[in-house]
Design a protein around this motif. Structure first.
Motif, PDB file in Angstrom:
ATOM      1  N   SER A  52       0.825  -1.218   0.000  1.00 35.69           N
ATOM      2  CA  SER A  52       0.000   0.000   0.000  1.00 35.69           C
ATOM      3  C   SER A  52       0.855   1.263   0.000  1.00 35.69           C
ATOM      4  O   SER A  52       0.520   2.249  -0.663  1.00 35.69           O
ATOM      5  N   ARG A  53       1.955   1.244   0.730  1.00 34.94           N
ATOM      6  CA  ARG A  53       2.880   2.396   0.714  1.00 34.94           C
ATOM      7  C   ARG A  53       3.429   2.624  -0.688  1.00 34.94           C
ATOM      8  O   ARG A  53       3.488   3.756  -1.174  1.00 34.94           O
ATOM      9  N   ASP A  54       3.839   1.540  -1.328  1.00 37.98           N
ATOM     10  CA  ASP A  54       4.400   1.626  -2.674  1.00 37.98           C
ATOM     11  C   ASP A  54       3.363   2.158  -3.669  1.00 37.98           C
ATOM     12  O   ASP A  54       3.656   3.041  -4.479  1.00 37.98           O
ATOM     13  N   VAL A  55       2.151   1.632  -3.583  1.00 38.56           N
ATOM     14  CA  VAL A  55       1.086   2.075  -4.486  1.00 38.56           C
ATOM     15  C   VAL A  55       0.781   3.550  -4.265  1.00 38.56           C
ATOM     16  O   VAL A  55       0.642   4.320  -5.227  1.00 38.56           O
ATOM     17  N   TYR A  56       0.695   3.970  -3.012  1.00 36.17           N
ATOM     18  CA  TYR A  56       0.425   5.388  -2.721  1.00 36.17           C
ATOM     19  C   TYR A  56       1.532   6.285  -3.275  1.00 36.17           C
ATOM     20  O   TYR A  56       1.254   7.265  -3.970  1.00 36.17           O
ATOM     21  N   GLY A  74      -4.146   6.648  -0.860  1.00 36.68           N
ATOM     22  CA  GLY A  74      -3.853   7.114   0.490  1.00 36.68           C
ATOM     23  C   GLY A  74      -4.866   6.615   1.503  1.00 36.68           C
ATOM     24  O   GLY A  74      -4.518   6.272   2.640  1.00 36.68           O
ATOM     25  N   LEU A  75      -6.119   6.554   1.100  1.00 38.45           N
ATOM     26  CA  LEU A  75      -7.167   6.010   1.969  1.00 38.45           C
ATOM     27  C   LEU A  75      -6.884   4.543   2.284  1.00 38.45           C
ATOM     28  O   LEU A  75      -7.007   4.104   3.429  1.00 38.45           O
ATOM     29  N   GLN A  97      -2.135  15.355   4.772  1.00 33.86           N
ATOM     30  CA  GLN A  97      -1.993  15.184   3.322  1.00 33.86           C
ATOM     31  C   GLN A  97      -3.320  14.938   2.613  1.00 33.86           C
ATOM     32  O   GLN A  97      -3.684  15.667   1.692  1.00 33.86           O
ATOM     33  N   LEU A  98      -4.031  13.899   3.060  1.00 38.40           N
ATOM     34  CA  LEU A  98      -5.191  13.455   2.297  1.00 38.40           C
ATOM     35  C   LEU A  98      -6.394  14.396   2.405  1.00 38.40           C
ATOM     36  O   LEU A  98      -6.989  14.750   1.386  1.00 38.40           O
ATOM     37  N   LEU A  99      -6.758  14.761   3.636  1.00 36.30           N
ATOM     38  CA  LEU A  99      -7.937  15.627   3.789  1.00 36.30           C
ATOM     39  C   LEU A  99      -7.786  16.976   3.087  1.00 36.30           C
ATOM     40  O   LEU A  99      -8.695  17.384   2.359  1.00 36.30           O
TER      41      LEU A  99
END
Length: 147
Positions: A52-56, A74-75, A97-99
């Protein structure tokens, strides 16, 4: 378990995407996301977190931090962090970051923005250290006053 049965199929799909469609980075990211979700569903949370880190990171690099693809990735990353009770990183990722990116690019009432708000609330609620140390959370958790 269905997720464990699906994992080799998803891994084969990723291998084919890398072999025949290596130019389509977006398709590879989708295949990796599917594997990360499958790993999480089968209880392999640490492996899911790494992927998931890599994909983000790749979605941010490819589409930008405010893209819907990066926000969804990120979610997923925040959900992986929360499953492993890595509260501070999950909270920081969502809050810092995301919000802001989701509000700016999608709007405050978009489904992803609302889901991020919910994840932020869950991370704050479920983090035992944060709830004890932050007086604002203690106040908001106080019982309601009568009218």
């Amino acid at each position: 378990d269905l997720a464990e049965e699906a994992l080799p199929v998803l891994e084969a799909s990723l291998a084919l995407s890398r072999r025949y469609w290596s130019h389509d980075r977006s398709a590879i990211l989708v295949a990796q996301t599917n594997i990360a979700v499958c790993l999480s569903d089968s209880g392999q949370y640490e492996k899911a977190l790494v992927l998931s880190r890599d994909v983000y990171d790749n979605n941010v690099a490819m589409f930008g931090i405010s893209s819907e693809e990066a926000i969804v990735a990120g979610l997923n990353l925040a959900a992986s962090l929360m499953r492993l009770k890595i509260w501070d990183e999950a909270t920081s990722l969502v809050r810092d970051q995301l919000l802001p990116s989701a509000r700016r690019s999608l709007g405050s009432n978009h489904n992803l923005t609302l889901t991020l708000n919910q994840n932020m609330a869950v991370a704050l609620r479920d983090n035992p250290e944060r709830a004890r140390d932050d007086p604002r959370l203690n106040q908001s958790c106080a019982p309601p006053r009568p009218f």
